[in-house]
Design a protein around this motif. Structure first.
Motif: not given
Length: 183
Positions: A20, A29, A86, A130, A179
């Motif tokens: 992340n 990603y 993602l 995060n 996340h």
């Protein structure tokens, strides 16, 4: 690093957050997955340099940030729409309309995050996505706590401004990125 601590545990406990973080910095990603692997490889090779003065996750974040910055310096590559990369967590109980709305909101948020200057984006992703503490963000980025707070304030202000003034983002509603996905 404690020799009893399994490197496999280290990876499984931190992989999602590292990906992340890197995804927030790069907008890609698949690149985030590759750089996360490189991060863990570097951590394994330099495990004797971990002195225990900070949390192990903080040490890993610092390696991830440095690895990503080194990569960006070498390539200067940017993605146009980072949220396309993602993966979605599938939730069979979720209403298809709700899922579509969350996907659209995620796209909008990642687009706005990708428009932030790098220094603001790093702080925002570490803190808001995060869930690192302000102190941890300061340690990871090797900056003062006051500078973390200032950059986080600037990032939030710029994001808020883009959501209220940007025609593409008007009336998006309230949401938060974690996340685990969009809330």
């Amino acid at each position: 690093m404690n020799s009893e601590f399994s490197f496999e545990n280290l990876i499984s406990e931190n992989e999602t957050k590292i990906i992340n973080l890197i995804f927030g910095m790069t907008g890609d990603y698949h690149l985030a997955q590759d750089l996360a692997q490189e991060t863990f490889l570097k951590a394994f090779k330099s495990k004797q340099s971990f002195n225990g003065q900070s949390k192990i996750s903080t040490w890993l974040y610092r390696i991830a940030v440095n690895t990503t910055i080194d990569y960006q310096r070498k390539t200067c590559v940017r993605k146009e729409n980072p949220s396309d990369e993602l993966p979605e967590k599938s939730d069979m109980s979720q209403d298809p309309d709700q899922k579509c709305q969350k996907t659209a909101m995620r796209d909008i948020l990642f687009e706005a995050i990708s428009e932030l200057p790098t220094q603001l984006r790093e702080v925002y992703v570490l803190r808001e996505v995060n869930g690192c503490s302000t102190k941890e963000v300061a340690e990871i980025l090797n900056i003062s706590i006051e500078l973390v707070k200032w950059r986080l304030h600037k990032a939030r202000t710029q994001l808020r401004k883009s959501f209220t003034e940007g025609s593409a983002y008007k009336n998006v509603g309230k949401f938060k990125l974690k996340h685990t996905g969009i809330e």
